[in-house]
Motif scaffolding. Sequence first.
Motif, short mmCIF file in Angstrom:
data_model
loop_
_atom_site.label_atom_id
_atom_site.label_comp_id
_atom_site.label_asym_id
_atom_site.label_seq_id
_atom_site.Cartn_x
_atom_site.Cartn_y
_atom_site.Cartn_z
N ARG A 23 6.93 -9.39 40.02
CA ARG A 23 8.31 -9.39 39.53
C ARG A 23 9.22 -8.58 40.46
O ARG A 23 10.30 -9.01 40.82
CB ARG A 23 8.39 -8.79 38.12
CG ARG A 23 7.81 -9.66 37.04
CD ARG A 23 8.31 -9.21 35.67
NE ARG A 23 8.10 -7.78 35.41
CZ ARG A 23 7.00 -7.27 34.91
NH1 ARG A 23 5.98 -8.07 34.62
NH2 ARG A 23 6.89 -5.97 34.68
N ARG A 24 8.76 -7.40 40.86
CA ARG A 24 9.59 -6.51 41.67
C ARG A 24 9.80 -7.05 43.08
O ARG A 24 10.91 -7.01 43.61
CB ARG A 24 8.97 -5.11 41.73
CG ARG A 24 9.06 -4.30 40.47
CD ARG A 24 8.72 -2.84 40.75
NE ARG A 24 7.37 -2.71 41.33
CZ ARG A 24 6.27 -2.50 40.62
NH1 ARG A 24 6.36 -2.40 39.30
NH2 ARG A 24 5.11 -2.38 41.20
N GLN A 25 8.75 -7.54 43.68
CA GLN A 25 8.82 -7.90 45.09
C GLN A 25 9.46 -9.26 45.36
O GLN A 25 10.00 -9.49 46.43
CB GLN A 25 7.41 -7.89 45.70
CG GLN A 25 6.78 -6.50 45.76
CD GLN A 25 5.43 -6.51 46.45
OE1 GLN A 25 4.92 -7.56 46.83
NE2 GLN A 25 4.83 -5.34 46.59
N ASN A 49 18.34 -9.51 42.34
CA ASN A 49 19.17 -9.08 43.46
C ASN A 49 18.66 -9.59 44.81
O ASN A 49 19.30 -9.41 45.84
CB ASN A 49 19.28 -7.55 43.49
CG ASN A 49 17.93 -6.87 43.65
OD1 ASN A 49 16.89 -7.44 43.30
ND2 ASN A 49 17.95 -5.66 44.17
N ALA A 102 3.79 -6.73 37.31
CA ALA A 102 5.02 -6.05 37.70
C ALA A 102 5.28 -6.14 39.20
O ALA A 102 6.43 -6.24 39.63
CB ALA A 102 4.93 -4.58 37.28
N GLU A 103 4.22 -6.12 39.99
CA GLU A 103 4.40 -6.18 41.45
C GLU A 103 5.07 -7.48 41.86
O GLU A 103 5.99 -7.49 42.68
CB GLU A 103 3.05 -6.05 42.14
CG GLU A 103 3.14 -6.11 43.66
CD GLU A 103 1.77 -6.14 44.32
OE1 GLU A 103 1.72 -6.14 45.56
OE2 GLU A 103 0.76 -6.15 43.59
N ARG A 123 12.35 -9.00 31.76
CA ARG A 123 12.27 -7.59 32.14
C ARG A 123 12.83 -7.31 33.54
O ARG A 123 12.94 -6.15 33.94
CB ARG A 123 10.82 -7.10 32.06
CG ARG A 123 10.38 -6.79 30.65
CD ARG A 123 8.98 -6.24 30.60
NE ARG A 123 7.97 -7.28 30.81
CZ ARG A 123 6.66 -7.05 30.81
NH1 ARG A 123 6.21 -5.81 30.66
NH2 ARG A 123 5.81 -8.04 30.98
N THR A 124 13.18 -8.36 34.28
CA THR A 124 13.73 -8.15 35.62
C THR A 124 15.24 -8.05 35.64
O THR A 124 15.82 -7.63 36.64
CB THR A 124 13.31 -9.30 36.56
OG1 THR A 124 13.97 -10.51 36.16
CG2 THR A 124 11.81 -9.51 36.55
N LYS A 174 13.07 -10.41 41.54
CA LYS A 174 14.20 -9.61 41.08
C LYS A 174 15.50 -10.35 41.40
O LYS A 174 15.67 -10.88 42.50
CB LYS A 174 14.20 -8.24 41.74
CG LYS A 174 13.10 -7.32 41.21
CD LYS A 174 13.20 -5.94 41.83
CE LYS A 174 14.45 -5.23 41.33
NZ LYS A 174 14.51 -3.82 41.78
#
Length: 597
Positions: free
Chosen positions: A412-414, A419, A409-410, A455-456, A417
């Motif tokens: 993916r988020r960092q 955006n 998840a890290e 999931r992103t 994503k």
Amino acid sequence: MANTDFPPQPPSSILPPTTMVQHHKTIQQSLALQILLADRLVKSAKEVQPSKLDCSDLAKLATQLAHLLRSTARLVSSTTATFYDRPLRSIFSNLSLNLERAQTLVRKCKHRSGILRQVFAITTTADVRKVSNLLESSIADIKWLLSVFAPDDNAGVNLSLPPIASNDPVLAWVWSNIATVQHSTQLKDRIDAANSLASLAGDNDRNKKMIVEEDGIPPLLKLLKDGSSPESQIAAATTLCTLATDREKISAFVRSQAISTIVQVLNDSTTIVVRTNVINLVSRMAGIDSWVQEEFGRENVIRPIVTFLANDIVLDDSTSGGFHLSSSLSFHNRKETEPASPEEKLNLKISCARALWVLSKGSLSNSKKITETKALICLAKLIQHESQELQINCLMTVTELAAVAESNAELRRQVLKPNLPAARTLLDQLLRVVNHETNPKLVVPAITTIGSLARTFPAKETRILGPLVSKLDHEVSDVTNEAVMALTKFVCPDNFNCVEHSTAILEFNGVPRVMGFLKSSDNIKIQVHGLKLLCYLALHVPNSKALEEGGVLSVIEGGARSIVAQYPEMKELLAKAVHHLKFYQAGSHAHKPAFGV
């Protein structure tokens, strides 16, 4: 899934190398022993009375051996580099036996007397002849050794055959070429010898194993590191790449400090062709051994590879923001690059993209290192503007990065994503490939990547699902199969926006396309994914007219009867889907359940 359980230490088979001083000392000690044995034989043979047995020939041979051994000792002591001692040790092993056998025979001659002397003399004469032949073979072996290590400047590589290798000529060629690579003062001879080793290694795996076992890797690494000429480095890298075929051989690379040497050469080289060959070696080694893959990352091989990949790519501020990239990667090599042709530049980029693909595969740490650079935006630009192998390699790299991010998840988020500017540019190119490319080698990895990142994507990202749904009736089964698996990841309960994504798939007329896919597919494993997709749609939007009009309930019930025996883990999901559809669809009570719900 990312493989994060690599051992922090190298395998137990990887041991620190012997220092040069220790190495020379060990050889000198062995030489001293052989000289002692030869001198002892000379003395003993001269003490035998001619009336008992003529041992003068043995004395002469032992004297010649002692002289040659002293010449060898002087050669070893004058060598500044680590002495290549594999043939020396093999020759000494035989020589020790021959000298001991000769000494035993002479000792018998000295003490033999009496009425059996005449009979003994007859039998012993044959023994003396045999021993003399053995000593002559050892003399020939050492002469060959000296000719290899101290050849005439114009002699080139010694391809003669010493007696010790008479039953295996390849061994002599291997020894001779390795010694030439290690010790020759003529660069051309070193290059020719390295190329000869590559040719031998290319013949069969036995030759590869022999070259590795006979310590051929350290001299080749030395030739690669020396940087005497691009041609010599290319020859060394090519040969090493030919030898790197399995984990056992690569362990020998690691024991010889190959990883740090390769990274150093990559950083120091100014020649594009050399860089290309060295990066190909990185790909070969990292693709075979997961520990080596991680170690290359720890040695920071990713930075120069991304630097070379990004060369000549124009990056504007709007696509590279949000990563603090100016400090994380310099796009200018410290040394000026020598001129290169467009083909050479393309080959380097192809090799760089392949290396990133291999280094990122299943590796969380390497994937993080790659995404901390400008790699994502570079890959996006190359996917947009390049074609064929380079474009495919870039897509495969992105696919591997996304596969690692799918389970972290890290990451993916960092980094990934949508955006984020770089990630959004990359997504634009993935969608362009899905919508407009026709080559399945491009379309399939693009779809796979989108699925891994399912999931992103927020619910409002409506442009993603339409292209995937449209691929469900594609003429190439690999494309349709990948589309089904990707869509399933969008609607599975683990996805926070599964309901919104399910609704979007229905709006894009997904139901008839999934039904058509199930009818046309003859792969039961893929049919399971199609049924999962229908089940998730039924769970999230069970009151949809599209599901009712498409006859999804009957398909799920029929699927339940046909696949539960092979895939029992599907029983609960199918039962829930049937239950939901029956609850919302009028007249569904007429259907008999496939199994108790």
